[in-house]
Scaffold this motif. Sequence first.
Motif, short mmCIF file in Angstrom:
data_model
loop_
_atom_site.label_atom_id
_atom_site.label_comp_id
_atom_site.label_asym_id
_atom_site.label_seq_id
_atom_site.Cartn_x
_atom_site.Cartn_y
_atom_site.Cartn_z
N ALA A 45 -15.84 -37.38 -22.51
CA ALA A 45 -15.09 -37.35 -23.76
C ALA A 45 -13.72 -37.97 -23.57
O ALA A 45 -13.11 -37.85 -22.51
CB ALA A 45 -14.94 -35.91 -24.24
N ILE A 46 -13.26 -38.65 -24.61
CA ILE A 46 -11.88 -39.14 -24.69
C ILE A 46 -11.23 -38.36 -25.82
O ILE A 46 -11.63 -38.51 -26.98
CB ILE A 46 -11.82 -40.65 -24.96
CG1 ILE A 46 -12.58 -41.42 -23.89
CG2 ILE A 46 -10.36 -41.10 -25.04
CD1 ILE A 46 -12.74 -42.89 -24.20
N VAL A 62 -15.72 -31.06 -15.11
CA VAL A 62 -16.07 -31.53 -13.77
C VAL A 62 -14.98 -32.44 -13.24
O VAL A 62 -14.63 -32.40 -12.06
CB VAL A 62 -17.42 -32.29 -13.80
CG1 VAL A 62 -17.73 -32.91 -12.46
CG2 VAL A 62 -18.53 -31.37 -14.26
N TRP A 63 -14.41 -33.25 -14.12
CA TRP A 63 -13.40 -34.24 -13.73
C TRP A 63 -12.58 -34.60 -14.96
O TRP A 63 -13.10 -34.60 -16.08
CB TRP A 63 -14.11 -35.48 -13.19
CG TRP A 63 -13.22 -36.62 -12.84
CD1 TRP A 63 -12.63 -36.84 -11.63
CD2 TRP A 63 -12.80 -37.68 -13.69
NE1 TRP A 63 -11.87 -37.98 -11.69
CE2 TRP A 63 -11.96 -38.51 -12.95
CE3 TRP A 63 -13.05 -38.01 -15.02
CZ2 TRP A 63 -11.37 -39.65 -13.47
CZ3 TRP A 63 -12.47 -39.13 -15.55
CH2 TRP A 63 -11.64 -39.95 -14.77
N SER A 64 -11.30 -34.89 -14.77
CA SER A 64 -10.48 -35.36 -15.88
C SER A 64 -9.32 -36.20 -15.35
O SER A 64 -8.94 -36.10 -14.18
CB SER A 64 -9.93 -34.19 -16.70
OG SER A 64 -8.99 -33.46 -15.97
N ILE A 65 -8.78 -37.02 -16.24
CA ILE A 65 -7.60 -37.82 -15.92
C ILE A 65 -6.80 -37.99 -17.20
O ILE A 65 -7.35 -38.06 -18.29
CB ILE A 65 -7.97 -39.19 -15.32
CG1 ILE A 65 -6.75 -39.89 -14.76
CG2 ILE A 65 -8.68 -40.05 -16.33
CD1 ILE A 65 -7.07 -41.08 -13.90
N ARG A 75 -12.17 -36.23 -30.71
CA ARG A 75 -12.55 -36.85 -29.45
C ARG A 75 -13.75 -37.76 -29.65
O ARG A 75 -14.47 -37.64 -30.64
CB ARG A 75 -12.85 -35.81 -28.38
CG ARG A 75 -14.08 -34.97 -28.63
CD ARG A 75 -14.21 -33.92 -27.56
NE ARG A 75 -15.56 -33.41 -27.51
CZ ARG A 75 -15.92 -32.36 -26.83
NH1 ARG A 75 -15.03 -31.70 -26.13
NH2 ARG A 75 -17.16 -31.96 -26.81
N ALA A 76 -13.95 -38.66 -28.70
CA ALA A 76 -15.12 -39.53 -28.68
C ALA A 76 -15.93 -39.16 -27.45
O ALA A 76 -15.36 -38.75 -26.45
CB ALA A 76 -14.69 -40.99 -28.61
N GLU A 77 -17.26 -39.30 -27.52
CA GLU A 77 -18.10 -38.89 -26.39
C GLU A 77 -19.11 -39.95 -26.02
O GLU A 77 -19.64 -40.64 -26.87
CB GLU A 77 -18.85 -37.60 -26.72
CG GLU A 77 -17.97 -36.41 -26.87
CD GLU A 77 -18.75 -35.12 -27.01
OE1 GLU A 77 -19.97 -35.12 -26.77
OE2 GLU A 77 -18.12 -34.12 -27.37
#
Length: 79
Positions: A45-46, A62-65, A75-77
């Motif tokens: 997702a953004i 799990v992970w993000s930045i 959000r966009a997925e």
Amino acid sequence: ELGFFSPNNSQNLYVGIWFKGIIPRVVLWVANRENPVTDSTANLAITSNGTLILFNGKHGVVWSIGETFASNGSRAELS
């Protein structure tokens, strides 16, 4: 291209960027190299504030930045 891939037909899924149309696939960047997901219901997702987040099938991160701050929920997925 940006998407999910499984190297060498493994059960692990990674988010990566690779050259389009080149065989074999040449992966340039991997988001979750240290934390692969193992279920096909994971999604990327953004958020509206520009944070890129990888969720597992149970909606755990799990992970993000990116910066994290208040959002209006948009959000966009990619799934």
